[in-house]
Scaffold this active site. Structure first.
Site, PDB file in Angstrom:
ATOM      1  N   TYR A  51      -3.986  22.692  25.386  1.00 26.37           N
ATOM      2  CA  TYR A  51      -4.047  22.514  26.852  1.00 26.37           C
ATOM      3  C   TYR A  51      -4.447  23.824  27.543  1.00 26.37           C
ATOM      4  O   TYR A  51      -4.710  23.839  28.737  1.00 26.37           O
ATOM      5  CB  TYR A  51      -2.694  22.068  27.434  1.00 26.37           C
ATOM      6  N   HIS A 109       0.071  18.255  16.580  1.00 26.18           N
ATOM      7  CA  HIS A 109      -0.493  17.491  17.699  1.00 26.18           C
ATOM      8  C   HIS A 109      -1.089  16.140  17.257  1.00 26.18           C
ATOM      9  O   HIS A 109      -0.899  15.126  17.919  1.00 26.18           O
ATOM     10  CB  HIS A 109      -1.548  18.344  18.413  1.00 26.18           C
TER      11      HIS A 109
HETATM   12  N1  NAP Z   1       0.730  14.425  22.111  1.00 28.88           N
HETATM   13  C1  NAP Z   1      -0.362  13.949  22.631  1.00 28.88           C
HETATM   14  O1  NAP Z   1      -1.326  13.629  21.911  1.00 28.88           O
HETATM   15  C2  NAP Z   1      -0.480  13.801  24.119  1.00 28.88           C
HETATM   16  C3  NAP Z   1      -1.565  13.102  24.662  1.00 28.88           C
HETATM   17  C4  NAP Z   1      -1.605  12.983  26.046  1.00 28.88           C
HETATM   18  C5  NAP Z   1      -0.607  13.521  26.851  1.00 28.88           C
HETATM   19  N2  NAP Z   1       0.423  14.228  26.293  1.00 28.88           N
HETATM   20  C6  NAP Z   1       1.514  14.816  27.114  1.00 28.88           C
HETATM   21  O2  NAP Z   1       2.077  13.774  27.904  1.00 28.88           O
HETATM   22  C7  NAP Z   1       2.093  14.169  29.274  1.00 28.88           C
HETATM   23  C8  NAP Z   1       2.020  12.975  30.196  1.00 28.88           C
HETATM   24  O3  NAP Z   1       0.864  12.197  29.943  1.00 28.88           O
HETATM   25  P1  NAP Z   1      -0.437  12.203  30.888  1.00 28.88           P
HETATM   26  O4  NAP Z   1      -0.517  13.461  31.651  1.00 28.88           O
HETATM   27  O5  NAP Z   1      -1.572  11.845  29.990  1.00 28.88           O
HETATM   28  O6  NAP Z   1      -0.243  10.950  31.835  1.00 28.88           O
HETATM   29  P2  NAP Z   1       0.933  10.354  32.769  1.00 28.88           P
HETATM   30  O7  NAP Z   1       2.064  11.277  32.859  1.00 28.88           O
HETATM   31  O8  NAP Z   1       1.148   8.953  32.290  1.00 28.88           O
HETATM   32  O9  NAP Z   1       0.190  10.231  34.165  1.00 28.88           O
HETATM   33  C9  NAP Z   1      -0.222  11.366  34.885  1.00 28.88           C
HETATM   34  C10 NAP Z   1      -1.022  10.868  36.081  1.00 28.88           C
HETATM   35  O10 NAP Z   1      -0.167  10.059  36.899  1.00 28.88           O
HETATM   36  C11 NAP Z   1      -0.144  10.579  38.214  1.00 28.88           C
HETATM   37  N3  NAP Z   1       1.223  10.393  38.692  1.00 28.88           N
HETATM   38  C12 NAP Z   1       2.344  10.967  38.195  1.00 28.88           C
HETATM   39  N4  NAP Z   1       3.435  10.531  38.846  1.00 28.88           N
HETATM   40  C13 NAP Z   1       3.009   9.655  39.773  1.00 28.88           C
HETATM   41  C14 NAP Z   1       3.665   8.884  40.758  1.00 28.88           C
HETATM   42  N5  NAP Z   1       4.992   8.926  40.901  1.00 28.88           N
HETATM   43  N6  NAP Z   1       2.911   8.076  41.550  1.00 28.88           N
HETATM   44  C15 NAP Z   1       1.572   8.016  41.392  1.00 28.88           C
HETATM   45  N7  NAP Z   1       0.886   8.727  40.486  1.00 28.88           N
HETATM   46  C16 NAP Z   1       1.595   9.545  39.674  1.00 28.88           C
HETATM   47  C17 NAP Z   1      -0.571  12.016  38.102  1.00 28.88           C
HETATM   48  O11 NAP Z   1      -1.241  12.453  39.257  1.00 28.88           O
HETATM   49  P3  NAP Z   1      -0.830  13.784  40.084  1.00 28.88           P
HETATM   50  O12 NAP Z   1      -0.741  14.920  39.094  1.00 28.88           O
HETATM   51  O13 NAP Z   1      -1.955  13.915  41.054  1.00 28.88           O
HETATM   52  O14 NAP Z   1       0.482  13.465  40.717  1.00 28.88           O
HETATM   53  C18 NAP Z   1      -1.565  11.970  36.936  1.00 28.88           C
HETATM   54  O15 NAP Z   1      -2.828  11.540  37.390  1.00 28.88           O
HETATM   55  C19 NAP Z   1       0.868  15.106  29.350  1.00 28.88           C
HETATM   56  O16 NAP Z   1       0.846  15.853  30.545  1.00 28.88           O
HETATM   57  C20 NAP Z   1       1.051  15.894  28.083  1.00 28.88           C
HETATM   58  O17 NAP Z   1       2.045  16.891  28.273  1.00 28.88           O
HETATM   59  C21 NAP Z   1       0.505  14.361  24.918  1.00 28.88           C
END
Ligand code: NAP
Length: 279
Positions: A51, A109
């Site tokens: 990241y 990862h």
């Molecule tokens: N291990 C892996 O392979 C892997 C893969 C993907 C992700 N991850 C980890 O998982 C974490 C979370 O997953 P993600 O970032 O992919 O997606 P997520 O948390 O499912 O969704 C994030 C999105 O949702 C929006 N959001 C968050 N809260 C909200 C709310 N209450 N109302 C409306 N919109 C909202 C955010 O926008 P805003 O920021 O504009 O609020 C952003 O666009 C990542 O940040 C990362 O740390 C790990």
């Protein structure tokens, strides 16, 4: 401030039942978002070497008034460094980037099965844990066949398996495997990365009944499944919403209704760990 319940990992580490995702939170703006998440009450922070924000995360931790020991800080080993020596160097580099002496949780990862080096990478994590560089070791995106091999060849079971998990892809079988082996499931993209899931009419109905938002219903569903969601938001008001999950409960019917939204091709970006690889 919200009190977050904790779950106990197989090595005794206590993990908050909800964490904070940091993908796309980089640079000065990233520091501010992570700092606001810590102020809001998040104690589990999820980063990764790939990241390119371990530096921002470390800086936010230093600027925060919350003691470092009160935080559970996570990073992840990238696929291109699965060879044992490279994995050790990368863990050290991860620490230097963050300016930390240790990570609380460090995860492989992706398994990248075609390279067949994930057991070697796992051995590196086992050793780094022995040397005190990491408190708890786990994986992401590991299927039962990958986990079986780690356990058989090293005798060490990961504490955590972080997988894509949300109502459109509920991962019933993988969750059952993890549970049976004492592995805690963490949910990545718990909100489906804000895709059409956040407009789902069935979840909206449940949200209206509880006077909660759709994201809160989804995150509460994760918690009641026993999975640890790590929602990411750059916005303080959403960070707070996403943590305000412990003053209501979904009933069995509501849990099942959300469970029925899952479908076999429900992955957000079609990243099947048997085929998809990330380096
Ligand atoms: N291990 C892996 O392979 C892997 C893969 C993907 C992700 N991850 C980890 O998982 C974490 C979370 O997953 P993600 O970032 O992919 O997606 P997520 O948390 O499912 O969704 C994030 C999105 O949702 C929006 N959001 C968050 N809260 C909200 C709310 N209450 N109302 C409306 N919109 C909202 C955010 O926008 P805003 O920021 O504009 O609020 C952003 O666009 C990542 O940040 C990362 O740390 C790990």
């Amino acid at each position: 401030m919200t009190t977050i319940p904790q779950v106990t990992l197989n090595d005794g580490l206590l993990l908050p039942a909800v964490g904070f995702g940091t993908y796309k939170l980089n640079g000065a703006a990233g520091i501010n978002s992570i700092l606001s998440a810590i102020d809001t009450g998040y104690r589990l922070l999820d980063s990764a070497f790939n990241y390119e924000n371990e530096g921002a995360l470390g800086e936010a931790v230093r600027r925060s008034s919350v003691p470092r020991e009160a935080l559970i800080i996570t990073s992840k080993l990238p696929g291109r460094h699965h060879k044992y020596d490279e994995a050790i160097t990368t863990i050290q580099e991860s620490l230097f980037r963050a300016g930390l002496d240790y990570y609380d949780l460090y995860l492989i990862h992706w398994p990248n099965p075609s390279k067949d080096l994930y057991v070697e990478a796992w051995q590196a994590l086992i050793d780094a844990q022995k040397w005190g560089l990491i408190r708890s070791i786990g994986v992401c995106n590991f299927l039962p066949e990958h986990l079986d091999r780690l356990i058989k060849e090293t005798g060490v079971t990961p504490s955590v398996n972080q997988i894509e998990l949300h109502p459109y892809f509920s991962q019933e079988k993988q969750r059952a495997y993890d549970k049976e082996h004492g592995i805690v499931t963490e949910s990545w993209s718990p909100l489906g990365r804000a895709n059409k899931l956040l407009q789902d009419p069935d979840i909206k109905q449940i949200a209206d009944a509880h006077q909660k938002t759709i994201p809160q219903i989804i995150l509460r569903w994760h918690v009641q499944l026993g999975a640890v969601p790590i929602p990411k938001s750059s916005k303080p008001s959403r960070q707070l919403d996403n943590l305000s999950l412990f003053d209501f409960k979904l009933n069995d019917e509501e849990m099942q209704k959300i469970g029925r939204l899952s479908h076999a091709d429900g992955r957000t970006y079609n990243q099947d760990p048997a085929i998809y690889e990330e380096f």
